[in-house]
Design a protein around this motif. Structure first.
Motif, short mmCIF file in Angstrom:
data_model
loop_
_atom_site.label_atom_id
_atom_site.label_comp_id
_atom_site.label_asym_id
_atom_site.label_seq_id
_atom_site.Cartn_x
_atom_site.Cartn_y
_atom_site.Cartn_z
N SER A 366 7.29 1.45 1.05
CA SER A 366 7.79 2.75 1.50
C SER A 366 9.25 2.63 1.92
CB SER A 366 6.95 3.27 2.67
OG SER A 366 7.03 2.36 3.76
N THR A 415 2.44 0.53 0.74
CA THR A 415 1.77 1.84 0.78
C THR A 415 1.02 2.09 -0.53
OG1 THR A 415 3.57 2.66 2.17
CG2 THR A 415 2.14 4.31 1.17
N PRO A 427 0.09 2.97 5.56
CA PRO A 427 0.58 1.69 5.04
C PRO A 427 -0.15 0.50 5.66
CG PRO A 427 2.16 2.62 6.57
CD PRO A 427 1.10 3.67 6.36
#
Length: 438
Positions: A366, A415, A427
């Protein structure tokens, strides 16, 4: 116990509760002779105490007679100060009845007339707000006769399982002296109170649940707790935690075999129990069980001062409601050696925890919202494709990473994105690794 009934009848019921007697306590007014002449601090000086005249000591004992009762106010034994005599006292009143006890009653039906009665059918029932329970019925074998001035006695028992008002209903159907068939009902009312209250607290620390149970005594007598066991739900195992200090294996075995009952004093005494609960099927299996926040229930048994037993079972104790995760991402394997600027492989597992197929998925790192330079990143394509995962199934895959700095570093922000339902999941928690110089 209050009773109601009316009309002119030859028969009448008399009810007495059967329960254990109590101690006869005679508040003592007794003393030691030395208290009349010297202060208690004289015994701090051994020489002064030894010089006390022998007359100050009680001259009688339990084995020597004292016909004039001259020494009846003297303390001959330390237990004399308790005021307990050698006598027991039978119940002088109906007393309090508590939930979990066994109600036992001696019932006598008396013929107060001058003639005998015949074909007596007797019934005894307990009536509560919810139900009516039959305790005795002589319909199939009536009492043939009860002579003038005679009586018929019987004993009934009932395990008290409801709170609130109760009525002991006693009825008799009989032939009077002139042959008239008569019906006699009598009602004896009493209240059932709660002997104790149970307050619980639940704390969850990682994968372990701790249950604290606080038991408070609401009765007027001490309660000796024989058993306070927690019966866990099928998904849990339970262990009671005790602060007994360190004991050898032999001492612990003896204490467990000959454990004394725990005393909870009358009028508000409390005692706390602590239980450790662990999932017996694993966290992934637990999340598949509906209503898994049910932890179990307590089984409580006790005795009063003279051994009167009682037993209660609590309702199901609920834990913190668990949110059911659709998927779970876990780290399976991390390389033992990770070198700087050298690709390494992180082995991961993706588990589908619901009863329908999910996916396909994209696994990526992410965006870094803290604006700190990312030290560990994906080596190659920035997202990885993971095919669909069957209902309640799992799949393993490898993620290629590379580290750009040495020392202790964190892998963060891995993620999972569901390409079909277009949503991201939480996540993976940060993972620490150590990066070596090449």
């Amino acid at each position: 116990m209050s009773q109601t009934g009316g009309g002119s009848h030859s028969l009448a019921f008399r009810v007495m509760r059967l329960c254990r007697p109590s101690f006869n306590v005679d508040p003592p007014l007794r003393l030691h002779p030395s208290d009349l002449f010297v202060g208690e601090d004289i015994f701090d000086d051994p020489l002064a105490a030894s010089s006390l005249p022998s007359l100050l000591s009680p001259t009688t004992s339990s084995s020597s007679p004292d016909p004039n009762y001259r020494h009846r106010f003297l303390l001959h034994h330390s237990s004399d100060a308790m005021g307990l005599s050698a006598l027991l006292v039978l119940p002088q009143s109906f007393g309090a009845i508590y939930l979990g006890e066994t109600f036992c009653s001696y019932i006598s039906i008396n013929n107060s007339s001058t003639f005998e009665v015949r074909e007596v059918i007797i019934k005894a029932e307990i009536q509560t707000e919810r139900q009516r329970i039959l305790l005795l019925d002589t319909s199939k074998s009536p009492v043939e006769t009860i002579r003038a001035g005679g009586r018929y006695d019987f004993i009934v028992e009932h395990d008290v399982k409801e709170l609130g008002p109760h009525t002991l209903v006693c009825t008799a159907l009989y032939n009077d002296g002139d042959g008239e068939r008569k019906y006699l009902p009598q009602f004896f009312k009493f209240i059932v109170a709660n002997p104790l209250s149970v307050r619980t607290k639940v704390r969850v620390i990682k994968e372990t649940t701790f249950l604290e149970a606080c038991i408070e005594n609401h009765t007027k007598s001490n309660l000796f707790m024989d058993q306070v066991d927690f019966e866990p739900a099928q998904n849990y195992t339970s262990t009671i935690l005790k602060g007994d200090g360190h004991h050898s294996k032999r001492e612990s075995l003896i204490r467990e075999t000959f454990k004394p009952p725990i005393l909870i004093r009358s009028g508000g005494g409390i005692y706390n129990y602590l239980y450790q609960l662990k999932s017996s099927t694993g966290s992934s299996a637990l999340s598949k069980v509906e209503g898994s926040n049910v932890l179990g229930k307590l089984q409580i048994t006790w005795r009063t001062n003279l051994g009167e037993p009682g037993r209660l079972q609590t309702q199901q104790i609920l834990g913190t409601p668990t949110t059911k995760k659709e998927i779970e991402l876990q780290v399976v394997e991390v390389p033992s050696i990770i070198n700087l600027q050298r690709p390494f492989v992180l082995k991961l597992s993706l588990t589908n925890q619901i009863d329908r197929e999910l996916g396909p998925f994209e696994v990526s790192l992410s965006e870094n919202e803290s604006y700190v330079e990312r030290v560990v990143m994906i080596n190659g394509l920035q997202s990885m494709f993971v095919p669909q995962v069957a209902a309640l199934g799992s799949t393993e895959f490898h993620l290629n990473l590379i580290a750009t700095k040495t020392g202790i570093q964190r892998i963060s922000g891995i993620t999972v994105f569901d390409s079909k339902e277009m949503k991201s999941y939480e996540p993976l928690p940060d993972l620490e690794i150590f990066v070596n110089m090449d």
